[in-house]
Design a protein around this motif. Sequence first.
Motif, mmCIF file in Angstrom:
data_model
loop_
_atom_site.group_PDB
_atom_site.id
_atom_site.type_symbol
_atom_site.label_atom_id
_atom_site.label_comp_id
_atom_site.label_asym_id
_atom_site.label_seq_id
_atom_site.Cartn_x
_atom_site.Cartn_y
_atom_site.Cartn_z
ATOM 1 N N GLU A 31 -3.698 3.101 0.584
ATOM 2 C CA GLU A 31 -4.225 2.841 -0.759
ATOM 3 C C GLU A 31 -3.468 1.668 -1.387
ATOM 4 N N PRO A 32 -4.170 0.661 -1.917
ATOM 5 C CA PRO A 32 -3.484 -0.524 -2.453
ATOM 6 C C PRO A 32 -2.667 -0.211 -3.710
ATOM 7 N N LEU A 33 -1.451 -0.698 -3.726
ATOM 8 C CA LEU A 33 -0.565 -0.557 -4.885
ATOM 9 C C LEU A 33 -0.281 -1.898 -5.545
ATOM 10 N N ASN B 219 -0.939 5.948 2.976
ATOM 11 C CA ASN B 219 -2.291 6.155 3.488
ATOM 12 C C ASN B 219 -3.169 4.914 3.378
ATOM 13 N N TYR C 153 0.425 10.558 -8.423
ATOM 14 C CA TYR C 153 -0.394 10.864 -9.596
ATOM 15 C C TYR C 153 -0.117 12.281 -10.100
ATOM 16 N N ASP D 55 3.116 8.627 -1.336
ATOM 17 C CA ASP D 55 1.747 9.129 -1.233
ATOM 18 C C ASP D 55 1.154 9.075 -2.639
ATOM 19 N N LEU D 56 0.156 8.229 -2.838
ATOM 20 C CA LEU D 56 -0.376 7.991 -4.180
ATOM 21 C C LEU D 56 -0.935 9.270 -4.797
ATOM 22 N N ARG D 57 -1.470 10.172 -3.988
ATOM 23 C CA ARG D 57 -1.988 11.438 -4.517
ATOM 24 C C ARG D 57 -0.860 12.256 -5.145
ATOM 25 N N THR E 28 0.843 -1.200 0.000
ATOM 26 C CA THR E 28 0.000 0.000 0.000
ATOM 27 C C THR E 28 0.879 1.251 0.000
ATOM 28 N N ASP E 29 0.244 2.396 -0.267
ATOM 29 C CA ASP E 29 0.952 3.651 -0.096
ATOM 30 C C ASP E 29 0.888 4.025 1.388
ATOM 31 N N ALA F 298 -2.658 0.987 -9.470
ATOM 32 C CA ALA F 298 -2.194 2.283 -9.983
ATOM 33 C C ALA F 298 -1.494 2.151 -11.328
#
Length: 576
Positions: free
Chosen positions: A69-71, A67, A227, A222-224, A64-65, A155
């Motif tokens: 969020e699955p990666l 937070n 992106y 951090d995935l945000r 995950t990231d 992602a």
Amino acid sequence: MIKLEGALYPWRFRLVLVLLALMSGAIAWRIIDLQVVDRDFLKEQGDARSMRHIPIPAHRGLITDRNGEPLAVSTPVITLWANGKELQAARDQWPRLAAALGQEPTTFAQRLEQNAGREFMYLVRGLTPEKGQSILDLKIPGVYSIEEFRRFYPAGEVTAHVVGFTDIDDRGREGMELAFDEWLAGVPGKRQVLKDRRGRLIKDVQVVKNAKAGKALALSIDLRLQYLAHRELRNAMQEFGAKAASLVMIDVKTGEILAMVNQPTYNPNNRRNLQPAAMRNRAMIDVFEPGSTVKPFSIAAALGTGRWKPESTVDTYPGSLQIGRYTIRDVSRGGVLNLTGILMKSSNVGISKIAFDIGAEPIYAVMQQAGLGQDTGLGFPGERVGNLPNYRVWKKAETATLAYGYGLSVTAVQLAHAYAVLANQGQNVPLSMVRLDNKPAPTQVIDREIAHTVLGMLQAVVEEPGGGGARAKVPGYHVGGKSGTARKAAVGSKGYVEHAYRSFFAGVAPIANPRIAVVVMIDEPSNGAYYGGLVSAPVFGKVMAGALRLMNIAPDDLPPAETQTADAKDGKGGRT
């Protein structure tokens, strides 16, 4: 008259009878022993020919990231295999099986012929459970299934270079999947089953050993922000017709890497047409001469000797300096510049004269302590260290080139780390690709006052007229940074490639309390502009603006409260 042999030697006859009796008794006793006394022996032998242990696949750990969020997730799939001998008896079913598998019938038949004597061969791997069951429902003799897991990356190309991927056997092959393979990989279980002589499953007896799932891994990414950086870097690469590009973002307080993006990239969920060049995590693997982005560290070294002050000046006229057969040139004709002016004008002549005065050793020491050309400790597969030269006797040319960023090689991660050291009051915090729950202990490598002074100079580079970093500005925040443009060294020969450059921008924000360090590297921009201040600085500004907002970092460049109140009364600050 003929006499019987037995009559002549009666003892021989009796001996044979005794031996036969003993042998019969031994056989009888063995039968009784196996059937009555030692019954488990035959049972074990029978089980050995019918009992089998088949593996239970283990669920690979979730990535995950920071937070959650699955990666990278593992999804159940069906692998179909066949007993080649059994399939030979069902040749009329081959076209039907080939059609269900989506394979060309003639090629499929040839493959089955080649494996006619084998009891195990893969038909297809990684089918969805629904698709796999539909083929099993055809009831074709000799076709069997295995439950497995396949990795899926939500992602996609955005995190491909960081997360990496697994092979068909679910083993890590790139990125964090490879670096943490033992951590992520589970321990397969074991199931006892009963099979007949043809290998067909008769009964599922019991689970001998449960499968142990792999451990989860939370990355620092951090995935945000990932992106955001991916979008802006891709747009810049297309706009300037660049060959490649990289961006690294670091939390200066913790050393965590918040974003790491490269272009070109690839989709780890579909690697059929994958180009090897797209797989490289250029931020960690590609080394380059950083050019003018290291001049702040040369200034820090000069201030550290005590021989130079921020207001000290250097005469850079006429914008060139001859050293033997080498000529050092500035973009502008220069003049008398203080240390801030040298950074604002990016004067090679000015920084070289400072280097001649203090010697190369202090500059080398500051760069080494800041992490340039040093092992980052991340343990990322394929990561390169670069090279920070250290000569026993420094010649003038070597001293000058080190001061303005040539003759050494670094990675984008190392450069971002060095700027994070400046931003963190001269403290070096170890880098991490994994989310940290506790802040690591820093090491003071640059004097706090010197780091603060250099940050002020970097702020002038961005915010003062003529500084060269105006395109890196972020509304509402004070930003500091330095652009750089370096010629590309020729591969396999000496010298540099004509009209081939790398464009850089490295900076930090907000200056009042720095939180983020970002480095942007764009390789071979070809659509006109190639200077770092024109190509890389806008990317830095857009990514930094978005990151500061997403991380909810308070602005440090807002107008005073009195001004805001006055504007509101005049109708300028009200809502529309």
